[in-house]
Design an enzyme around this catalytic site. Structure first.
Site, PDB file in Angstrom:
ATOM      1  N   ALA A  25       2.844 -42.152  -2.626  1.00  0.00           N
ATOM      2  CA  ALA A  25       1.611 -42.825  -2.194  1.00  0.00           C
ATOM      3  C   ALA A  25       1.400 -42.647  -0.703  1.00  0.00           C
ATOM      4  O   ALA A  25       0.271 -42.408  -0.241  1.00  0.00           O
ATOM      5  CB  ALA A  25       1.679 -44.307  -2.547  1.00  0.00           C
ATOM      6  N   GLU A  27       0.820  -1.203   0.000  1.00  0.00           N
ATOM      7  CA  GLU A  27       0.000   0.000   0.000  1.00  0.00           C
ATOM      8  C   GLU A  27       0.861   1.264   0.000  1.00  0.00           C
ATOM      9  O   GLU A  27       0.537   2.248  -0.665  1.00  0.00           O
ATOM     10  CB  GLU A  27      -0.927  -0.011   1.221  1.00  0.00           C
ATOM     11  CG  GLU A  27      -1.943  -1.134   1.232  1.00  0.00           C
ATOM     12  CD  GLU A  27      -1.390  -2.457   1.726  1.00  0.00           C
ATOM     13  OE1 GLU A  27      -2.146  -3.447   1.753  1.00  0.00           O
ATOM     14  OE2 GLU A  27      -0.182  -2.522   2.074  1.00  0.00           O
ATOM     15  N   GLY A  71       9.777 -40.494  -5.203  1.00  0.00           N
ATOM     16  CA  GLY A  71       9.343 -41.637  -5.984  1.00  0.00           C
ATOM     17  C   GLY A  71       7.940 -42.094  -5.605  1.00  0.00           C
ATOM     18  O   GLY A  71       7.291 -41.513  -4.726  1.00  0.00           O
ATOM     19  N   TRP A 125      16.460 -38.054 -19.755  1.00  0.00           N
ATOM     20  CA  TRP A 125      15.458 -37.145 -19.211  1.00  0.00           C
ATOM     21  C   TRP A 125      14.102 -37.570 -19.757  1.00  0.00           C
ATOM     22  O   TRP A 125      13.991 -37.911 -20.931  1.00  0.00           O
ATOM     23  CB  TRP A 125      15.745 -35.707 -19.621  1.00  0.00           C
ATOM     24  CG  TRP A 125      16.976 -35.131 -19.023  1.00  0.00           C
ATOM     25  CD1 TRP A 125      18.210 -35.035 -19.556  1.00  0.00           C
ATOM     26  CD2 TRP A 125      17.060 -34.536 -17.731  1.00  0.00           C
ATOM     27  NE1 TRP A 125      19.066 -34.401 -18.715  1.00  0.00           N
ATOM     28  CE2 TRP A 125      18.380 -34.086 -17.574  1.00  0.00           C
ATOM     29  CE3 TRP A 125      16.147 -34.323 -16.691  1.00  0.00           C
ATOM     30  CZ2 TRP A 125      18.829 -33.444 -16.426  1.00  0.00           C
ATOM     31  CZ3 TRP A 125      16.596 -33.681 -15.561  1.00  0.00           C
ATOM     32  CH2 TRP A 125      17.910 -33.258 -15.429  1.00  0.00           C
ATOM     33  N   ALA A 127       7.319 -36.258 -13.362  1.00  0.00           N
ATOM     34  CA  ALA A 127       7.322 -36.299 -14.826  1.00  0.00           C
ATOM     35  C   ALA A 127       7.204 -37.755 -15.246  1.00  0.00           C
ATOM     36  O   ALA A 127       7.902 -38.621 -14.705  1.00  0.00           O
ATOM     37  CB  ALA A 127       8.607 -35.689 -15.373  1.00  0.00           C
TER      38      ALA A 127
END
Length: 596
Positions: free
Chosen positions: A334, A82, A329, A209, A193
């Site tokens: 999980a 502000e 992993g 990769w 990924a």
């Protein structure tokens, strides 16, 4: 659909403003929503750079709908959003409307944000969401309204799709703070990924990769928004990662390794502490010899009676972490999902097929046997990154924008086994603390001598303290560190530089530092509390209470997680409080009595 990153791509601010300017409605709700989203957008600029602190943005708009000024809170200890917006707007601020993504929260004792809006001549304030922390919520709204300003809470008098989207942006930019406040664990993001057939590595374990370079660069940016990155032992053994955010800018998150058996290599990139620290969490008693070796390298080892993600996240909640980035992993992923600590998922899907019955998948066994048991992501977002597709979404809905955090007294009524807050002990620590001004990170510049004995302005006590580690050292690198600390924008950065250099180059630290550091800190604290009357009043108001710097990991200045710390910062403040009280008593006794 809505996404956390990047906010800038989720709407066209200019198109909203152009459409709304054509309306004759002075308080056009679509215009309000557009400016609130703009405030959220600029607030997001600080995400992760100097964590932990809430992300605040402010936009000042003239009655004609033009942006007059804007700003965002860079970090605790820097100028509020502000203040920056009002300064930028100048005279155009008078009669204007201020748009804030979140209600200001005053932990510095001087109502800086509210005062700036009042002094700037703002006529109206629109707030995207109330402050999520109970001890701040509503304070700024009441203060502004008491001074005659019109204060509107977006969506409280009208609901529409564009308003809901703006509210979601406000929620997202402070999702870590909101989730931390309501769930008592840090905001946790799981990233992985995988190939098109759902594999995160070949059957041999080789994974370099899967995703493209653009995706990997985006991961660096996501890491830089987090306080910590967590991996399991398998990742350390298989990949030997560095887990840095070197390509994404921002700060370097702490690295956490979670290993029950401590079956970890003696040599690993994560044991290199020159750039950033590593913490290993393990089961009590695991491989004492390796624990000693890691400790000799500077790696912190934390033991748990039973190692599980919930207890680990509650521990790092106690350490003040807002957000944790999981890059583990399938087995640990999980376990984390089953424990209910994962809030969001980022899944990079590469257009590759690797096959293999034994090739690992991103999430291990969750015990589900029917598709009806599958976890559905909420508010799914799709984004193409190079040839890859990024799919992101929430595993659980974000809490209400204004969750009610029970007070200690209310908690005690509900559960008598929980000790109520003791009024005789006052804890102070981070920006969400009502006594945040007692911290040496608070935004109160002080005038103190530099290495040449000349009075200069230091942006905070922490700047002064960290810089004085190098005072008097006849070395060009040490002098460069001193100047760098003096000029950085936030106390977090000053602390990061000072601590990092001290760890990497102990030879650059002044030889008398261990004997002098308490005196250096005390002189800076005395200057700070003598300079600002509202701070000395706050300190005096704690008379009769024990002051504890509640950092659970700084065992010298802080109180430690279980009271094992030396709490020197709290001690110095109590010493200073005694001096002020004695001075006040002496001046009262010396004052002539009034004739009756």
């Amino acid at each position: 659909m809505w996404c956390l990153t990047p906010i800038a791509n989720t709407f066209s601010f200019s198109s909203i403003i152009c459409k709304c300017k054509a309306s004759n409605d002075t308080h056009n709700h679509a215009l309000d929503a557009g400016y609130i989203r703009r405030a959220a957008l600029i607030a997001d600029k600080s995400a992760g750079f100097t964590s932990p602190h809430p992300n605040f943005g402010c936009v000042i708009a003239t009655p004609s709908g033009d942006v007059a000024g804007e700003g965002y809170l860079y970090a605790q200890g820097t100028s509020p959003a502000e203040v920056q917006a009002v300064t930028s707007a100048g005279e155009r601020c008078r009669g204007a409307t201020a748009y804030l993504n979140m209600e200001p929260g005053d932990c510095d004792g001087d109502n800086t944000a509210v005062s700036a809006l009042l002094q700037g001549g703002v006529k109206r304030v629109v707030i995207g969401m109330r402050h999520p922390l109970q001890h701040f919520r509503g304070n700024a709204v009441r203060a502004l309204r008491s001074q005659g300003l019109q204060v509107d809470l977006l969506g409280e008098d009208l609901t529409s799709k564009i308003i809901e989207d703006a509210q979601k942006e406000c929620l997202l930019v402070n999702a870590p703070l909101i989730c931390r406040a309501s769930s008592r664990v840090p905001f946790s993001v799981l990233k992985y990924a995988m190939t098109l057939d759902g594999k995160i590595a070949a059957s041999t374990g080789h994974a370099w990769w899967i995703s493209c370079k653009q995706s990997r660069n985006l991961v660096f940016e996501l890491r830089a928004r987090s306080d910590a990155i967590i991996v399991g032992g398998n990742t350390v053994r298989r990949d030997n990662p560095r887990l840095t955010a070197r390509h994404g800018g921002g700060h370097m998150p702490i690295r956490i390794v979670m290993s029950q058996s401590l079956d970890l290599p003696e040599e690993a990139n994560l044991w290199d502490m020159s750039e950033v620290s590593t913490i290993v969490v393990t089961q009590r008693g695991a491989r004492r010899s390796l624990q000693k070796l890691l400790a000799s390298k500077g790696v912190e080892v934390v033991e748990f009676d039973i190692l599980n993600p919930r207890d680990v996240m509650e521990y790092f909640y106690d350490r003040g972490y807002l957000s944790v980035f999981w890059e583990c992993g399938g087995t640990l992923a999980a376990s984390a999902i089953s424990s209910g600590v994962i809030h969001k998922v980022y899944a990079f899907v590469a257009p590759k097929i690797i096959g293999g019955k034994n090739a690992p998948s991103p999430v291990g066994d969750l015990g589900m046997v029917e598709m009806s048991q599958a976890i559905n992501l909420i508010d799914v977002c799709y984004q193409q990154v190079g040839p890859d597709m990024l799919v992101s979404g929430f595993l659980q809905p974000l809490p209400d924008t204004a969750p009610t955090i029970p007070s200690p007294e209310e908690t005690f009524i509900a559960d008598p086994s929980v000790s109520p807050y003791e009024s005789s002990i006052i804890f102070f620590y981070k920006t969400w603390d009502p006594h945040g001004a007692l911290s040496n990170f608070s935004p109160h510049p002080i005038q103190m001598p530099d290495e040449n004995g000349e009075n200069v302005t230091w942006l905070s006590v922490e700047h002064y303290y960290q810089a004085h580690k190098f005072v008097g050292v006849d070395d060009a690198t040490a002098k460069d560190c001193l100047e760098k600390i003096k000029s950085v924008k936030s106390p977090e950065e000053a602390a990061r530089i000072g601590r990092s250099i001290q760890r990497q180059r102990p030879d650059l630290i002044r030889p008398d530092w261990d004997n002098m550091k308490i005196d250096v800190m005390y002189s800076a604290l005395k200057c700070k509390f003598s300079t600002y009357p509202h701070l000395s009043s706050m300190l005096l108001s704690t008379a009769g209470s024990v002051l504890v710097e509640a950092s659970p990991h700084d065992l010298f200045w802080g109180g430690g997680r279980e009271g094992e710390g030396l709490n020197y910062l709290g001690r110095l403040l109590m010493k200073l409080r005694s001096e002020f009280l004695e001075e006040s008593s002496s001046s009262s006794n010396e004052s002539p009595s009034l004739a009756v």
